[in-house]
Design a protein around this motif. Sequence first.
Motif, PDB file in Angstrom:
ATOM      1  N   PRO A  29     -25.857   3.105  20.348  1.00 13.87           N
ATOM      2  CA  PRO A  29     -25.599   4.454  19.347  1.00 13.87           C
ATOM      3  C   PRO A  29     -25.061   3.943  18.241  1.00 13.87           C
ATOM      4  CG  PRO A  29     -24.008   4.476  20.937  1.00 13.87           C
ATOM      5  CD  PRO A  29     -24.796   3.260  21.622  1.00 13.87           C
ATOM      6  N   ARG A  30     -24.353   2.737  18.204  1.00 14.65           N
ATOM      7  CA  ARG A  30     -23.881   2.397  16.856  1.00 14.65           C
ATOM      8  C   ARG A  30     -24.993   1.923  15.933  1.00 14.65           C
ATOM      9  NH1 ARG A  30     -19.955  -2.025  18.994  1.00 14.65           N
ATOM     10  NH2 ARG A  30     -21.930  -2.702  20.103  1.00 14.65           N
ATOM     11  N   LEU A  72     -29.101   2.761  11.532  1.00 13.20           N
ATOM     12  CA  LEU A  72     -30.582   3.184  11.098  1.00 13.20           C
ATOM     13  C   LEU A  72     -30.833   4.637  10.547  1.00 13.20           C
ATOM     14  CD1 LEU A  72     -31.985   1.436  14.406  1.00 13.20           C
ATOM     15  CD2 LEU A  72     -32.501   0.603  12.063  1.00 13.20           C
ATOM     16  N   LYS A  73     -30.060   5.421  10.981  1.00 10.32           N
ATOM     17  CA  LYS A  73     -30.185   7.009  10.503  1.00 10.32           C
ATOM     18  C   LYS A  73     -29.905   7.069   8.972  1.00 10.32           C
ATOM     19  CE  LYS A  73     -27.175   9.943  11.598  1.00 10.32           C
ATOM     20  NZ  LYS A  73     -26.185  10.977  12.097  1.00 10.32           N
ATOM     21  N   HIS A  92     -32.642   7.520   6.239  1.00 10.45           N
ATOM     22  CA  HIS A  92     -32.320   8.499   5.102  1.00 10.45           C
ATOM     23  C   HIS A  92     -32.470   8.090   3.562  1.00 10.45           C
ATOM     24  CE1 HIS A  92     -30.012  12.600   4.647  1.00 10.45           C
ATOM     25  NE2 HIS A  92     -31.137  12.658   3.868  1.00 10.45           N
ATOM     26  N   ARG A  93     -31.537   6.948   3.387  1.00 10.97           N
ATOM     27  CA  ARG A  93     -31.232   6.728   1.979  1.00 10.97           C
ATOM     28  C   ARG A  93     -32.739   6.160   1.362  1.00 10.97           C
ATOM     29  NH1 ARG A  93     -26.281   5.604  -0.233  1.00 10.97           N
ATOM     30  NH2 ARG A  93     -24.732   7.080   0.838  1.00 10.97           N
ATOM     31  N   GLU A 121     -32.491  14.313  13.053  1.00  7.47           N
ATOM     32  CA  GLU A 121     -31.332  14.759  12.097  1.00  7.47           C
ATOM     33  C   GLU A 121     -31.860  14.505  10.728  1.00  7.47           C
ATOM     34  OE1 GLU A 121     -27.286  13.449  12.767  1.00  7.47           O
ATOM     35  OE2 GLU A 121     -27.798  13.239  14.631  1.00  7.47           O
ATOM     36  N   ILE A 122     -32.566  13.213  10.434  1.00 10.39           N
ATOM     37  CA  ILE A 122     -33.020  12.892   9.267  1.00 10.39           C
ATOM     38  C   ILE A 122     -34.195  13.816   8.884  1.00 10.39           C
ATOM     39  CG2 ILE A 122     -34.518  11.337   7.990  1.00 10.39           C
ATOM     40  CD1 ILE A 122     -33.275   8.908  10.011  1.00 10.39           C
TER      41      ILE A 122
END
Length: 455
Positions: free
Chosen positions: A182-183, A188-189, A193-194, A232-233
């Motif tokens: 999960p880390r 990656l998320k 997004h960036r 989420e993204i």
Amino acid sequence: MLKIIKRGHRKSPKPEPTDLEFEPESQPITLSLSMEPLPLLRDVAVLDRPALFLKKLQLCSFYCDFSNSLKWVLEKELKRQTLMELVDFIDSGSCKLTGPMQEELIRMVSLNIFRCLPPASDLLEPDEDEPYQEPSWPHLQIVYELLLRYIASPETDAKVAKRYIDHIFVLRLMELFDSEDPREREYLKTLLHRIYGKFMVHRPFIRKAMNNVFYRFIFETQKHCGIGELLEILGSIINGFALPMKEEHKLFLVRALIPLHKPKCISAYHHQLAYCIIQFVDKDYKLAELVVKGLLKYWPLTNCQKEVLFLAELEEVLEATQAAEFHRCMLPLFRQIGRCLNSPHFQVAERALYLWNSEHIVSLIAQNRNVILPLIFEALEKNTQGHWNQAIHGLTANVRRMFQEMDPELFEECQEQYLEKETRAREMEERRELTWKRIEAVAATAGGEDMVLVS
């Protein structure tokens, strides 16, 4: 007794989402045991820093074996310290990165993070076992942080950087979302997004690649660790859609997001999925009918916990639904709600009755009470007479009282129709029992004498 253990599927190293082909990646540099530390960037002249920066990137472009903690201890620590220094150097903005420096930076990052993921752990239960932890995370985390600082830096020109952070790089980054750590998925998320925010030229491609990940998950594997993070993204992306909404975005809702209600593992990502769905309805209330009918299409038949999730999401959708859209979907909707009201699973029945706690939903129901009350009246009466859970009795009584106060004449009419139906049902049952008694009497009188066995 022989136990059969299901083997995990191995992740394919080749990209699936598009027709693009990957060029073969350079192999990691073989570790040299005579490797020596380089001087710090801040200790050399400004003119010498670009060359030293490239040397430090090359020093970090080798693979460390983390399966053995006693192997290459000094080299691992040297690489870790060098990576930390590179993060600080990028963050300080003390030296503008040239094209070759950026190219070598992305090459080093690619050599470290792009790898074959281990087979999926089919035997692990996420709720019971500790999440998987990537052995190489002590180095991977710093590499991810370096990439994040590079992308977020105001000194990084998107027009130049897009040559190195290209479609292939984005695809390979998205493949890593299937990591069980999960880390790593959290980093990656943030990175994707960036990238979506900074590189406008990549936005349609990223959305298409997300589509393909969802399609493969829904219709092929139903196994993917990063669906929640991708959603989420997507929630942020949907929030930025301009109005009127493009047809492309509406098709994405119908073809990808709504079918994501189908997999059994929906509880792992339902919160993020529901947020995306509500974003669409908030943007364009006319989509509410599509969403409600989509939920009904994938409504679970035997999974009560999943049904509770659907009802919670349905309530949020109905909160944003206008009268015209509600009118077009209320018949199939309240047939399903009627079935939920009579569910022996008290959480399902309770969640369905909670719909009447919303003033907006009650207002919509009141406007269409002539259609809705006859649909669910029988369910309400059955709950009152025979549901095993006492809390359901109380909630049902509140809903009945609400309808009675809303339209006493309609309520009385529905009650009369229900009583007539029950009377007819009892009469039919009595006739059926009488018929069976007559058959039994005839059989007893005959005494079996006229019965002939046919061989």
